[in-house]
Design a protein around this motif. Structure first.
Motif, short mmCIF file in Angstrom:
data_model
loop_
_atom_site.label_atom_id
_atom_site.label_comp_id
_atom_site.label_asym_id
_atom_site.label_seq_id
_atom_site.Cartn_x
_atom_site.Cartn_y
_atom_site.Cartn_z
N ASP A 138 1.76 -1.26 -13.50
CA ASP A 138 3.09 -1.12 -14.11
C ASP A 138 4.00 -0.46 -13.08
O ASP A 138 3.78 0.70 -12.70
CB ASP A 138 2.98 -0.27 -15.37
N PRO A 139 5.02 -1.16 -12.59
CA PRO A 139 5.82 -0.63 -11.49
C PRO A 139 6.56 0.66 -11.84
O PRO A 139 6.67 1.55 -11.01
CB PRO A 139 6.81 -1.76 -11.19
N ARG A 140 7.05 0.76 -13.05
CA ARG A 140 7.80 1.97 -13.42
C ARG A 140 6.89 3.18 -13.44
O ARG A 140 7.21 4.24 -12.90
CB ARG A 140 8.48 1.78 -14.78
N GLN A 141 5.73 3.05 -14.07
CA GLN A 141 4.79 4.15 -14.14
C GLN A 141 4.34 4.56 -12.74
O GLN A 141 4.30 5.75 -12.41
CB GLN A 141 3.57 3.75 -14.98
N TRP A 142 4.05 3.58 -11.92
CA TRP A 142 3.60 3.84 -10.55
C TRP A 142 4.69 4.55 -9.74
O TRP A 142 4.43 5.56 -9.10
CB TRP A 142 3.18 2.53 -9.88
N LEU A 143 5.90 4.02 -9.80
CA LEU A 143 7.00 4.60 -9.02
C LEU A 143 7.31 6.02 -9.48
O LEU A 143 7.52 6.91 -8.64
CB LEU A 143 8.24 3.71 -9.12
N ILE A 162 7.13 11.69 -7.81
CA ILE A 162 6.81 13.08 -8.15
C ILE A 162 5.78 13.65 -7.17
O ILE A 162 5.87 14.80 -6.76
CB ILE A 162 6.29 13.18 -9.61
N GLU A 163 4.80 12.82 -6.80
CA GLU A 163 3.70 13.28 -5.95
C GLU A 163 4.07 13.48 -4.48
O GLU A 163 3.58 14.39 -3.84
CB GLU A 163 2.54 12.28 -6.03
N ILE A 164 4.90 12.64 -3.94
CA ILE A 164 5.16 12.66 -2.49
C ILE A 164 5.66 14.03 -1.99
O ILE A 164 5.11 14.55 -1.00
CB ILE A 164 6.12 11.52 -2.08
N PRO A 165 6.65 14.66 -2.61
CA PRO A 165 7.13 15.95 -2.07
C PRO A 165 6.04 17.02 -2.01
O PRO A 165 5.90 17.70 -0.99
CB PRO A 165 8.25 16.36 -3.03
N MET A 199 -1.94 10.59 1.09
CA MET A 199 -1.14 9.78 0.17
C MET A 199 -1.73 8.40 -0.05
O MET A 199 -1.14 7.58 -0.74
CB MET A 199 0.30 9.66 0.69
N GLU A 200 -2.91 8.17 0.52
CA GLU A 200 -3.51 6.84 0.43
C GLU A 200 -3.79 6.43 -1.02
O GLU A 200 -3.67 5.26 -1.36
CB GLU A 200 -4.80 6.77 1.24
N ASP A 201 -4.15 7.38 -1.87
CA ASP A 201 -4.46 7.02 -3.25
C ASP A 201 -3.20 6.69 -4.06
O ASP A 201 -3.28 6.28 -5.21
CB ASP A 201 -5.26 8.12 -3.95
N LEU A 202 -2.03 6.82 -3.43
CA LEU A 202 -0.79 6.44 -4.10
C LEU A 202 -0.47 4.95 -3.90
O LEU A 202 0.40 4.42 -4.59
CB LEU A 202 0.38 7.27 -3.58
N LEU A 203 -1.17 4.30 -2.98
CA LEU A 203 -0.96 2.86 -2.79
C LEU A 203 -1.36 2.12 -4.05
O LEU A 203 -2.30 2.52 -4.75
CB LEU A 203 -1.78 2.36 -1.60
N SER A 250 -3.08 -0.50 -4.75
CA SER A 250 -4.48 -0.93 -4.89
C SER A 250 -5.39 0.25 -5.22
O SER A 250 -6.39 0.08 -5.93
CB SER A 250 -4.95 -1.61 -3.60
N GLU A 251 -5.07 1.45 -4.73
CA GLU A 251 -5.86 2.64 -5.03
C GLU A 251 -5.46 3.22 -6.39
O GLU A 251 -6.29 3.76 -7.11
CB GLU A 251 -5.67 3.70 -3.94
N TYR A 252 -4.22 3.10 -6.71
CA TYR A 252 -3.68 3.65 -7.97
C TYR A 252 -4.35 3.02 -9.18
O TYR A 252 -4.54 3.66 -10.20
CB TYR A 252 -2.17 3.42 -7.99
N THR A 253 -4.76 1.75 -9.05
CA THR A 253 -5.39 1.06 -10.19
C THR A 253 -6.73 1.68 -10.55
O THR A 253 -7.22 1.45 -11.65
CB THR A 253 -5.63 -0.43 -9.88
N LYS A 254 -7.30 2.45 -9.66
CA LYS A 254 -8.60 3.07 -9.94
C LYS A 254 -8.48 4.28 -10.86
O LYS A 254 -9.47 4.80 -11.32
CB LYS A 254 -9.27 3.46 -8.62
N ARG A 255 -7.23 4.71 -11.11
CA ARG A 255 -7.01 5.83 -12.03
C ARG A 255 -7.24 5.36 -13.46
O ARG A 255 -7.05 4.21 -13.79
CB ARG A 255 -5.58 6.36 -11.87
N TYR A 256 -7.61 6.27 -14.32
CA TYR A 256 -7.93 5.91 -15.70
C TYR A 256 -6.72 5.87 -16.62
O TYR A 256 -6.76 5.25 -17.67
CB TYR A 256 -8.95 6.91 -16.27
N ASP A 257 -5.63 6.51 -16.23
CA ASP A 257 -4.49 6.63 -17.13
C ASP A 257 -3.36 5.65 -16.83
O ASP A 257 -2.24 5.85 -17.25
CB ASP A 257 -3.96 8.06 -17.12
N ILE A 258 -3.64 4.57 -16.14
CA ILE A 258 -2.57 3.62 -15.82
C ILE A 258 -2.42 2.60 -16.94
O ILE A 258 -3.37 2.28 -17.64
CB ILE A 258 -2.80 2.89 -14.48
#
Length: 171
Positions: A126-131, A136-139, A148-152, A154-162
């Protein structure tokens, strides 16, 4: 004849066939059609001018016959590349507008954004949720030096709350 090949594709899609089942179906139903196409090309090419549109089409089709053998013997392979074409169509349509990015730096940033958009679509995020999460995380990660690799996407999909892409909220 081409419609018959797409009929085999539709049949496999509607039945939700596995890769092996698709291969078996293609070998049984699509391969005879491909042989028919090849025979038609061989028989017809002598009756038309090589430089005519039909002559060029026959030459092109005959040139690609070996690739159709791969399609028949591998259930992973699609009969066409429509998925790729549809994925890059927005880029092709926008190319003319990008000539007016303002400057090279703006065009470079736009390319980054379009790459990210294509990545989250491919990862079914979901682009909005991801963005929101990433912004929020980058700063804080910059301050702590955290990766920051887990923010990409393809890595973000491995999270359980997406939330999956294109599904309505159930909240």
């Amino acid at each position: 004849m081409i419609d018959k090949l797409y009929e085999v594709k539709r049949k496999a899609d509607e039945a939700g066939m596995s890769v092996d089942q698709r291969r078996e179906l293609r070998q049984k139903e699509a391969y005879p059609v491909i042989q028919l196409i090849e025979r038609w090309c061989v028989n017809t090419h002598t009756e038309v001018l090589e430089s005519s549109l039909l002559g060029k089409a026959i030459a092109y089709t005959y040139y690609l016959m070996d690739r159709l053998a791969v399609y028949v013997n591998d259930g992973h392979i699609n009969i066409d590349n429509n998925l790729i074409g549809n994925a890059i169509r927005p880029l092709a349509l926008g190319r003319k507008n990008w000539l007016f990015s303002g400057n090279d730096a703006s065009a470079y940033r736009a390319a980054i954004v379009y790459s990210l958009i294509a990545s989250y679509r491919a990862a079914d995020v979901d682009p909005r949720q991801w963005l929101e999460h990433v912004l929020i995380e980058i700063p804080s990660r910059r301050k702590t030096g955290q990766s920051m690799e887990d923010l990409l996407p393809s890595e973000y999909t491995k999270r359980y709350d997406i939330k999956p892409w294109n599904l309505p909220d159930t909240d």
